[in-house]
Design a protein around this motif. Sequence first.
Motif, PDB file in Angstrom:
ATOM      1  N   SER A 176       0.826  -1.213   0.000  1.00 21.27           N
ATOM      2  CA  SER A 176       0.000   0.000   0.000  1.00 21.27           C
ATOM      3  C   SER A 176       0.858   1.260   0.000  1.00 21.27           C
ATOM      4  O   SER A 176       0.357   2.347  -0.257  1.00 21.27           O
ATOM      5  CB  SER A 176      -0.910  -0.018   1.222  1.00 21.27           C
ATOM      6  OG  SER A 176      -0.116  -0.142   2.391  1.00 21.27           O
ATOM      7  N   THR A 178      -1.862  10.286   7.032  1.00 19.42           N
ATOM      8  CA  THR A 178      -1.226   9.009   7.261  1.00 19.42           C
ATOM      9  C   THR A 178      -1.069   8.439   8.703  1.00 19.42           C
ATOM     10  O   THR A 178      -1.274   9.127   9.663  1.00 19.42           O
ATOM     11  CB  THR A 178       0.183   9.048   6.688  1.00 19.42           C
ATOM     12  OG1 THR A 178       0.855  10.179   7.054  1.00 19.42           O
ATOM     13  CG2 THR A 178       0.091   8.841   5.253  1.00 19.42           C
ATOM     14  N   LYS A 224      -0.043   6.176   3.354  1.00 21.55           N
ATOM     15  CA  LYS A 224       0.548   5.681   2.108  1.00 21.55           C
ATOM     16  C   LYS A 224       2.059   5.886   2.059  1.00 21.55           C
ATOM     17  O   LYS A 224       2.709   5.444   1.116  1.00 21.55           O
ATOM     18  CB  LYS A 224      -0.090   6.378   0.909  1.00 21.55           C
ATOM     19  CG  LYS A 224      -1.531   5.938   0.703  1.00 21.55           C
ATOM     20  CD  LYS A 224      -1.944   6.160  -0.727  1.00 21.55           C
ATOM     21  CE  LYS A 224      -3.135   5.333  -1.152  1.00 21.55           C
ATOM     22  NZ  LYS A 224      -4.282   5.430  -0.251  1.00 21.55           N
TER      23      LYS A 224
END
Length: 949
Positions: free
Chosen positions: A186, A916, A250
């Motif tokens: 990912s 994130t 990510k």
Amino acid sequence: MVATSWLLLIGLAAAAIAGVLQARAQPDNIGFISIDCGLPGTANSVDDATKLSYAPDAAFTDAGSNQNISVEYVTSTLAKRYLNVRSFPDGARNCYTLRSLVAGLKYLLRAEFRYGNYDGLNRPPIFDLYAGVNFWSRVNVSSPETVHRLEAIVVVPDEYVHVCLVNTGSGTPFISVLELRPLKSSLYPQANATQGLVLFARINFGHTNATDIVRYPDDPRDRLWLPLFDATLWDVMSTTDRVQNLNNDKFEAPSKVMQTAIIPRNASNNITFFWGSTPQPRDPTPGYIVIMHFSELHLLTGNAVREFFLETNDVVWRSSLGFRPDYLLSDAFYTTAPLPAAARYTVNINATANSTLPPFINAVEVYSVISTANAATDSSDVSAITAIKAKYRVKKNWAGDPCGPKTFAWDGLTCSYGISSHSRITGVNISFSGLDGDISSSFANLKAVQYLDLSHNNLTGSIPDALSQLPSLTVLDFTSNQLSGSIPIGLLKRIQDGSLTLRYGNNPNLCTNADSCKPPKGKSKLSIYIAVPVVLVLVIVSGVALFFLFMRRKKQGSTSTKNTVRPQNEPPMSYAPAPLPPGDVHEQSSLHLENRRFTYKELEMITNNFQHVLGRGGFGKVYNGFLEDGTQVAVKLRSQSSNQGVKEFLSEAQILTRIHHKNLVSMIGYCKDGQYMALVYEYMSEGTLRQQIAGNGRHGKRLTWRQRLRISLDSAQGLEYLHKGCNPPLIHRDVKATNILLNAKLEAKIADFGLSKVFNHDDETRISMNTLVGTPGYVDPEYQATVQPTTKSDVYSFGVVLLELVTGRQAILSDPDPTSIIQWVRRRLARGNIEDVVDTRMHGEYDVNSVWKVADIALKCTMQAPVQRPTMTDVVAQLQECLELEEGHRTGGGRRGSFYTGSNSDFDLGYNAYTTDSQSTDVSQTSIAFEMDHNFGKTSRMGGGPVAR
Ligand SMILES: *[C@@H]1O[C@H](CO)[C@@H](O)[C@H](O)[C@H]1NC(C)=O
Ligand SMILES: *[C@@H]1O[C@H](CO)[C@@H](O)[C@H](O)[C@H]1NC(C)=O
Ligand SMILES: *[C@@H]1O[C@H](CO)[C@@H](O)[C@H](O)[C@H]1NC(C)=O
Ligand SMILES: *[C@@H]1O[C@H](CO)[C@@H](O)[C@H](O)[C@H]1NC(C)=O
Ligand SMILES: *[C@@H]1O[C@H](CO)[C@@H](O)[C@H](O)[C@H]1NC(C)=O
């Protein structure tokens, strides 16, 4: 004996060393591979700062040599792994192989080059670097003391990846360090199977210690974050609190990097930095992907607002809304596609009018993209050829991917290159290469190989039969070796059916003639092992010879019988049986080792006293049986009252000993024991096509359209082979759905050759048979009228089988009077509606075009005039197209399976905002000498900043 033991011991020792090397050539317990290139010996070197252990590189490459850098470039702070390099003076391409990876996973690859004048030439080289078969970057080592560092994020398609150095004529390639780090799939969504990211810069803003690179263990992914801070322009904003990442982060920027940020020194200024485009040999105007990391490090209270715009080359990201990063949470704003090409890329961060606080930034990453669309060689081909290389210690340019890129394909290999599919090895020529030892079993794993040339070596031992299983192999050359044993049966079959040319001249010990296959003398156990198969072969040979003596009782006596294969020197020829005279299959002149002769007693045992009947035909009953080794077989026993006589039995036996094709049922043996006659076939578990069409198959399932297409293509190929591939050619004369058998994989094979006739190519219409044979509903009207069968009679019958497949009905329907399926279909199709004739039990799950096309082929096959009918070769080609149509349908081209989603990113110009998660960090430092690479600069300009309130 003593010598043998020593050899064994040496072999074991070699295996043990190879095992150790192999074990080293794998990731460590955190999935890292860290290689100190050029490090001699077997001991790892441990890095003081990261405590990571760097392995010597001998297990990863078999080329090049170890070199130490010049003493003048050895400094007290220089990490140990830069003290030596591996250089590659020979060969255009040299590679490292990193193994035991997870195919399809994302990895970070990093290569470091510190020249240190290791060769005393004072001339840093320029060369190219490849990740697998794809160009990664040009390496231009500008100065001897700096560490030139290249990093790529790529999806690795196989369980290994090659990193290759390519000599471009500007000095000897060398390398100091090679590292591989696994990344979660990912992470870095911009990197995928066809696109990799090449690092241009990764900056940690606001870290004031200019020599402290953040990496492992602060960054568990071991990315290198270089500090950047200019006290004349910027102030530091920092925290000691941990900055968190979200679960779906990510990029997973490490907390230690996120804990520092810069703000403009003058609160009303913008933050601006830029970089110049750096042309690459393959990409003169690279585009760049930018990832900016933000985390608010001050807890904002009261009316305090920190909000800013992001701009790259005067394009404002998300212009309607300012960015307001969260407190102690890692946020990343990034481009999903490269920025438009420009000579210079400027990032500008300015506060919005509503903002009460100056803008900031914690870190930035800049990448260019590379294509990774070139597919590597099929991994099973790679492991086979790698094993072959290892076994024979092939000394050629055999490094890296065997086939790719094309310019670096291994010497002696020919490959096929598909578009976005794996390359396959189709030819191997290692003649005149001094190979010794036996023939590696790995050759049989090169499944796409067509041409294999091992001539003019010192190969010993026997020829492995497994080679006969290579479906595409057409030429096999063993000329001038020291091979022994006999030619394996499987290969003889392939030679006989004309699909293989075998060259084996000048192998003095090779047994190519049954008479010369004497068991070797000697009393050692070894010779017994050799003798047993030879004796077996002799037994089989003599059995078969008796059989043919029996069969030749009526022969015309002109053709000489040769029960041997002749060794062929020059010119090499393929071995094929001599053509038989037209109209008489009783003539036989070729070698048959493959069929076993059974006694009636044996058949009783095999079939457990003829207990289980599989089916019955004109010949008699077919029984289920098991050979001694457990192979399931079908035994067709001629009944005493059979109207099919001895002649048909012999005819079928002879045809089946002569022809072999994947779509023709194969015979394992026969029995001619007194009045008993039987044929033993391979077992076809799914029975006849008729049963399957009727839905009476073993599993009672209906055939899908795709299965029907495959079956029709298989059987068409079988017939085509009879007509075109056999020498002499054959007319089956009884093609029908009950004579097409299916195995467990629903592969179709034509059976029952009792009525088949040989015909002569040139004169096929002149064969005259006095009796009409065939099955009502399938018989060609022309044949019925003339009693002269042609290949077009088989085409006609096959057309009927196709109609059965389309409609699910029988060749003759009661409608209510008996009607031929051909008339029935023609009448209904005249109304233009295919649905009217298609088997409703397929529930409409087919591509209509594909069904139409098959119906059309069937109607052409069943045209009244033979000349209007296609040949089986045409039929095969057209059925292949039908299968393609159907497959297109299945992948979404048809009525089902395709759907569209509305775009939900109308306002997204390719720039995404992202938030994130994080891991605990420890402070650690490294002692890497580095340069601030790549023209990555910074400026700050005056202008209307936000007004502090
Ligand atoms: C990889 O990403 C590029 C750019 O977004 C895209 O064009 C390409 O189709 C992607 N490849 C795959 C295999 O998803
Ligand atoms: C600034 O604040 C005003 C009032 O709250 C709001 O309407 C406007 O959208 C904000 N501007 C930006 C760029 O966020
Ligand atoms: C800066 O970092 C280096 C390497 O990590 C370290 O040796 C040095 O002590 C640090 N300097 C300061 C002033 O903290
Ligand atoms: C800040 O950025 C804006 C937008 O690009 C620009 O108009 C302005 O001049 C910049 N201010 C300074 C001080 O550079
Ligand atoms: C920041 O940049 C935006 C976009 O160019 C511009 O509209 C705005 O006026 C700038 N803000 C300041 C304070 O310069």
